[in-house]
Motif scaffolding. Structure first.
Motif, PDB file in Angstrom:
ATOM      1  N   VAL A   1       0.878  -1.512  -0.068  1.00 59.00           N
ATOM      2  CA  VAL A   1      -0.283   0.079   0.120  1.00 59.00           C
ATOM      3  C   VAL A   1       1.144   1.587  -0.219  1.00 59.00           C
ATOM      4  O   VAL A   1       2.041   1.362   0.458  1.00 59.00           O
ATOM      5  CB  VAL A   1      -1.619   0.183   0.759  1.00 59.00           C
ATOM      6  CG1 VAL A   1      -2.148  -1.562   1.482  1.00 59.00           C
ATOM      7  CG2 VAL A   1      -0.426  -0.043   2.594  1.00 59.00           C
ATOM      8  N   HIS A   2       0.443   2.341  -0.979  1.00 63.42           N
ATOM      9  CA  HIS A   2       0.870   3.418  -0.956  1.00 63.42           C
ATOM     10  C   HIS A   2       0.150   5.349  -0.150  1.00 63.42           C
ATOM     11  O   HIS A   2      -1.045   4.654  -0.717  1.00 63.42           O
ATOM     12  CB  HIS A   2       1.994   3.787  -2.377  1.00 63.42           C
ATOM     13  CG  HIS A   2       2.496   3.130  -2.625  1.00 63.42           C
ATOM     14  ND1 HIS A   2       2.879   3.486  -3.959  1.00 63.42           N
ATOM     15  CD2 HIS A   2       3.280   1.884  -2.359  1.00 63.42           C
ATOM     16  CE1 HIS A   2       3.662   2.647  -4.331  1.00 63.42           C
ATOM     17  NE2 HIS A   2       3.965   1.444  -3.485  1.00 63.42           N
ATOM     18  N   SER A   3       0.811   5.541   0.660  1.00 69.77           N
ATOM     19  CA  SER A   3      -0.477   5.670   1.343  1.00 69.77           C
ATOM     20  C   SER A   3       0.014   7.016   1.731  1.00 69.77           C
ATOM     21  O   SER A   3       1.212   7.819   2.462  1.00 69.77           O
ATOM     22  CB  SER A   3       0.047   6.360   3.215  1.00 69.77           C
ATOM     23  OG  SER A   3      -0.821   6.595   3.530  1.00 69.77           O
ATOM     24  N   TRP A   4      -0.606   8.638   0.955  1.00 66.66           N
ATOM     25  CA  TRP A   4      -0.178  10.431   0.659  1.00 66.66           C
ATOM     26  C   TRP A   4      -2.036  10.521   1.454  1.00 66.66           C
ATOM     27  O   TRP A   4      -2.849  10.512   0.423  1.00 66.66           O
ATOM     28  CB  TRP A   4      -0.026  10.357  -0.842  1.00 66.66           C
ATOM     29  CG  TRP A   4       1.160   9.612  -0.985  1.00 66.66           C
ATOM     30  CD1 TRP A   4       1.390   8.230  -1.663  1.00 66.66           C
ATOM     31  CD2 TRP A   4       2.585  10.029  -0.804  1.00 66.66           C
ATOM     32  NE1 TRP A   4       3.062   7.930  -2.161  1.00 66.66           N
ATOM     33  CE2 TRP A   4       3.381   9.417  -1.496  1.00 66.66           C
ATOM     34  CE3 TRP A   4       3.098  11.390   0.044  1.00 66.66           C
ATOM     35  CZ2 TRP A   4       4.744   9.261  -1.311  1.00 66.66           C
ATOM     36  CZ3 TRP A   4       4.515  11.673   0.388  1.00 66.66           C
ATOM     37  CH2 TRP A   4       5.495  10.565  -0.108  1.00 66.66           C
ATOM     38  N   VAL A   5      -2.338  11.361   2.507  1.00 66.29           N
ATOM     39  CA  VAL A   5      -2.961  12.574   2.617  1.00 66.29           C
ATOM     40  C   VAL A   5      -3.260  13.526   1.836  1.00 66.29           C
ATOM     41  O   VAL A   5      -4.318  14.218   1.963  1.00 66.29           O
ATOM     42  CB  VAL A   5      -2.168  12.799   3.971  1.00 66.29           C
ATOM     43  CG1 VAL A   5      -2.232  11.779   4.345  1.00 66.29           C
ATOM     44  CG2 VAL A   5      -1.185  13.688   3.954  1.00 66.29           C
ATOM     45  N   PHE A   6      -2.048  13.483   0.217  1.00 68.92           N
ATOM     46  CA  PHE A   6      -2.717  15.011   0.111  1.00 68.92           C
ATOM     47  C   PHE A   6      -3.996  14.334  -1.223  1.00 68.92           C
ATOM     48  O   PHE A   6      -4.488  14.830  -2.469  1.00 68.92           O
ATOM     49  CB  PHE A   6      -1.450  14.797  -1.146  1.00 68.92           C
ATOM     50  CG  PHE A   6      -0.835  14.241  -2.115  1.00 68.92           C
ATOM     51  CD1 PHE A   6      -1.450  13.084  -2.962  1.00 68.92           C
ATOM     52  CD2 PHE A   6       0.416  14.450  -2.105  1.00 68.92           C
ATOM     53  CE1 PHE A   6      -0.463  11.978  -3.755  1.00 68.92           C
ATOM     54  CE2 PHE A   6       0.711  13.321  -2.455  1.00 68.92           C
ATOM     55  CZ  PHE A   6       1.197  12.402  -3.330  1.00 68.92           C
TER      56      PHE A   6
ATOM     57  N   GLY B   1      -7.418  18.039   7.976  1.00 67.27           N
ATOM     58  CA  GLY B   1      -6.491  18.799   8.419  1.00 67.27           C
ATOM     59  C   GLY B   1      -5.142  17.394   8.980  1.00 67.27           C
ATOM     60  O   GLY B   1      -5.252  16.501   8.705  1.00 67.27           O
ATOM     61  N   ARG B   2      -3.545  17.986   8.884  1.00 65.00           N
ATOM     62  CA  ARG B   2      -2.525  17.538   9.473  1.00 65.00           C
ATOM     63  C   ARG B   2      -2.302  16.440  10.681  1.00 65.00           C
ATOM     64  O   ARG B   2      -1.938  15.591  10.374  1.00 65.00           O
ATOM     65  CB  ARG B   2      -1.645  18.181   8.919  1.00 65.00           C
ATOM     66  CG  ARG B   2      -1.267  19.301  10.541  1.00 65.00           C
ATOM     67  CD  ARG B   2       0.051  19.912  10.424  1.00 65.00           C
ATOM     68  NE  ARG B   2       0.343  21.016  10.748  1.00 65.00           N
ATOM     69  CZ  ARG B   2       0.313  21.055  12.245  1.00 65.00           C
ATOM     70  NH1 ARG B   2       0.614  20.027  12.922  1.00 65.00           N
ATOM     71  NH2 ARG B   2      -0.189  22.193  13.258  1.00 65.00           N
ATOM     72  N   THR B   3      -3.150  17.135  11.346  1.00 68.56           N
ATOM     73  CA  THR B   3      -3.406  16.481  12.954  1.00 68.56           C
ATOM     74  C   THR B   3      -4.656  15.692  13.212  1.00 68.56           C
ATOM     75  O   THR B   3      -4.657  15.367  14.143  1.00 68.56           O
ATOM     76  CB  THR B   3      -2.704  17.705  14.378  1.00 68.56           C
ATOM     77  OG1 THR B   3      -4.091  18.543  14.001  1.00 68.56           O
ATOM     78  CG2 THR B   3      -1.477  17.935  13.856  1.00 68.56           C
ATOM     79  N   SER B   4      -4.804  15.524  12.111  1.00 67.85           N
ATOM     80  CA  SER B   4      -6.838  14.913  12.428  1.00 67.85           C
ATOM     81  C   SER B   4      -6.709  13.666  12.931  1.00 67.85           C
ATOM     82  O   SER B   4      -5.060  12.952  12.011  1.00 67.85           O
ATOM     83  CB  SER B   4      -7.178  14.807  11.247  1.00 67.85           C
ATOM     84  OG  SER B   4      -6.835  14.747   9.913  1.00 67.85           O
TER      85      SER B   4
ATOM     86  N   ALA C   1       5.865  12.771   3.626  1.00 65.06           N
ATOM     87  CA  ALA C   1       4.705  14.098   4.425  1.00 65.06           C
ATOM     88  C   ALA C   1       5.431  14.928   3.739  1.00 65.06           C
ATOM     89  O   ALA C   1       5.782  16.207   3.600  1.00 65.06           O
ATOM     90  CB  ALA C   1       5.656  14.374   5.617  1.00 65.06           C
ATOM     91  N   PRO C   2       3.964  15.198   3.228  1.00 69.66           N
ATOM     92  CA  PRO C   2       3.929  15.838   1.818  1.00 69.66           C
ATOM     93  C   PRO C   2       3.766  17.762   2.092  1.00 69.66           C
ATOM     94  O   PRO C   2       2.298  17.994   2.606  1.00 69.66           O
ATOM     95  CB  PRO C   2       3.496  15.931   1.256  1.00 69.66           C
ATOM     96  CG  PRO C   2       1.260  15.040   2.007  1.00 69.66           C
ATOM     97  CD  PRO C   2       2.569  14.293   3.256  1.00 69.66           C
ATOM     98  N   ALA C   3       4.420  18.305   1.678  1.00 70.06           N
ATOM     99  CA  ALA C   3       3.931  19.352   2.074  1.00 70.06           C
ATOM    100  C   ALA C   3       2.897  20.063   1.289  1.00 70.06           C
ATOM    101  O   ALA C   3       3.340  20.011   0.091  1.00 70.06           O
ATOM    102  CB  ALA C   3       5.300  21.068   2.168  1.00 70.06           C
ATOM    103  N   PRO C   4       2.441  21.609   1.310  1.00 71.54           N
ATOM    104  CA  PRO C   4       2.302  22.042   2.260  1.00 71.54           C
ATOM    105  C   PRO C   4       1.670  22.382   3.013  1.00 71.54           C
ATOM    106  O   PRO C   4       0.412  22.409   4.405  1.00 71.54           O
ATOM    107  CB  PRO C   4       2.144  23.315   1.690  1.00 71.54           C
ATOM    108  CG  PRO C   4       1.054  23.452   0.993  1.00 71.54           C
ATOM    109  CD  PRO C   4       1.727  21.781  -0.125  1.00 71.54           C
ATOM    110  N   LEU C   5       0.570  20.655   2.788  1.00 72.46           N
ATOM    111  CA  LEU C   5      -0.247  20.188   3.782  1.00 72.46           C
ATOM    112  C   LEU C   5       0.463  19.857   5.198  1.00 72.46           C
ATOM    113  O   LEU C   5      -0.595  19.814   6.283  1.00 72.46           O
ATOM    114  CB  LEU C   5      -0.903  19.181   2.914  1.00 72.46           C
ATOM    115  CG  LEU C   5      -1.501  19.532   2.040  1.00 72.46           C
ATOM    116  CD1 LEU C   5      -2.176  18.029   1.205  1.00 72.46           C
ATOM    117  CD2 LEU C   5      -3.185  20.113   2.038  1.00 72.46           C
TER     118      LEU C   5
END
Length: 418
Positions: free
Chosen positions: A214-219, A227-230, A262-266
């Motif tokens: 699995v490849h996990s990207w929160v973007f 939000g990033r801390t959710s 950890a993708p910026a800017p998110l």
């Protein structure tokens, strides 16, 4: 003793990015690998670019193969095992496809007999070149090759799920022929789990190859929505690991978190370490986790043009090989002993029909219900609707409670960590 879970990194060369194959410098590679090994990681994932290794359908460059072996040997000298992606493919928004598959020679990557012969030959050749190396983990067919098979790709190579099934079977067999008994697998981006018309299906991901990747990207909408801390952002990797288990025939099939970053800017740079720490801790709470392979080792040099902005800063290490705070987080996790995660006894029902898999995507009822359970303190996994009443299946996985999305309390998902 080190963690039982494997910790590694997707190797992005600090000099020349993946174009380093054109000007291969083993000294630079060794310096990169030194900086990776210093973090206590145990493996790297390596990306030979397909057009550089097989510029003509009947020409696999011997020098390129020798350089790949030299890289693997340099990794072994530093205690690093190596996984190799074969058909490379797609990386960081760029496609790398040989000219004999495009424009005047346009042929389908998944169905054309000549293309399949060429792909099979390359995979077999690369696997065979590394077969006698003790630090060779195995082959991954390619990086997120499903992005070529459907939209939003601007020029997709359309194929049916049955044709993809045939392609996967044949390509994995070529890897096995080249290097028998190694850990050969395929790896797709999350459209496999979330996109209704994607011909690469969850069932294929969870049943073909030695492990599920699995490849996990929160973007993908997760961080934008929550939000990033959710809870959804910090548990997204764990969600994909547990979602994949619904389709596995083997109740104990291992899952490899093969890409996560950890993708910026998110996720701004100053918060990347905290995001990394939460993501890793939550993934380690998933039983049957084979390993975590962070994206990526080194930043992309600002001397290289036209990358999406986020790509330049994803490295654990800077372009001059200095570790960032998030590298120290991964280093601590790799060096700390860990116990196997206990079974997850609560299972959320997910639809077996891949035509409605978007129910599992960000904003879908399965996605929202899973994270509501997590926010309430549960440790959920998933089960297919067609197996939700199969007591033998549930017992084999340690599941004692089955819930449907509409049974989960409908309070808003997410919330920040305390």
């Amino acid at each position: 003793m080190p963690s039982a879970v494997r910790f590694g990194v997707n190797y992005t060369p600090s000099e020349g990015w993946f174009h380093h194959w054109l000007d291969f410098d083993l000294g630079s590679v060794r310096a990169d690998l030194d900086s990776i090994a210093a973090l206590g990681l145990d493996h790297i994932r390596v990306f030979p670019l397909w057009p550089y290794f097989q510029p003509n359908r009947t020409l696999i460059r011997p020098r390129a193969v020798e350089q790949l072996v030299a890289l693997a040997d340099a990794a072994a000298e530093r205690g690093l095992d190596v996984n190799v992606d074969g058909l490379q493919g797609h990386l960081s928004s760029f496609d790398f496809l040989p000219a004999w598959t495009r424009t005047w020679h346009r042929r389908n990557l998944f169905t054309d007999p000549d293309v399949l012969d060429g792909q099979e030959n390359l995979l077999r050749t690369l696997a065979a070149a590394l077969a006698d190396r003790p630090n060779f983990i195995g082959m991954t067919l390619g990086n997120e090759v499903n992005q070529f098979s459907s939209g939003p790709h601007p020029d997709p190579d359309r194929a049916t799920s049955d044709e993809i099934d045939t392609w996967l079977t044949r390509m994995l067999a070529a890897c096995e022929e080249g290097a028998p008994g190694r850990l050969h697998l395929h790896a797709e981006y999350d459209a496999t789990w979330y996109q209704d018309d994607q011909p690469f299906t969850p069932g294929q991901a969870a049943r073909h190859g030695a492990v599920t990747a699995v490849h996990s990207w929160v973007f993908n909408g997760t961080a934008q929505r929550h939000g990033r801390t959710s809870v959804p952002a910090e548990h997204h990797a764990a969600y994909l690991v547990e979602l994949s288990k619904a389709w596995a025939d083997d109740p104990h099939r291992p899952v490899w978190l093969q890409e996560v970053g950890a993708p910026a800017p998110l996720v701004p740079a100053e918060h990347a370490a905290a995001f990394t720490e939460a993501t890793v801790a939550n993934a380690l709470d998933c039983p049957g986790l084979w390993g975590i392979t962070w994206w990526c080792s080194h930043d992309v040099s600002r001397d290289l043009a036209d990358f999406p902005e986020l790509e330049y800063g994803l490295g654990l290490l800077t372009n001059d090989r200095k570790p960032k705070d998030m590298a120290r987080v991964l280093e601590r996790a790799a060096r700390e002993p860990s116990q196997p995660a206990p079974a997850r006894t609560t299972a959320l029902v997910v639809p077996a029909d891949p035509a409605v898999r978007s129910l599992c995507a960000p904003g879908g009822p399965v996605f929202d219900a899973w994270f509501r359970l997590v926010a309430d303190g549960a440790r959920p996994t998933t089960v297919l609707d067609v197996l939700a009443a199969d007591q033998e299946h549930l017992a084999a996985r340690g599941i004692t409670e089955v819930v449907t999305p509409d049974q989960v309390l409908p309070h808003p998902p997410g919330g920040t960590r305390s």
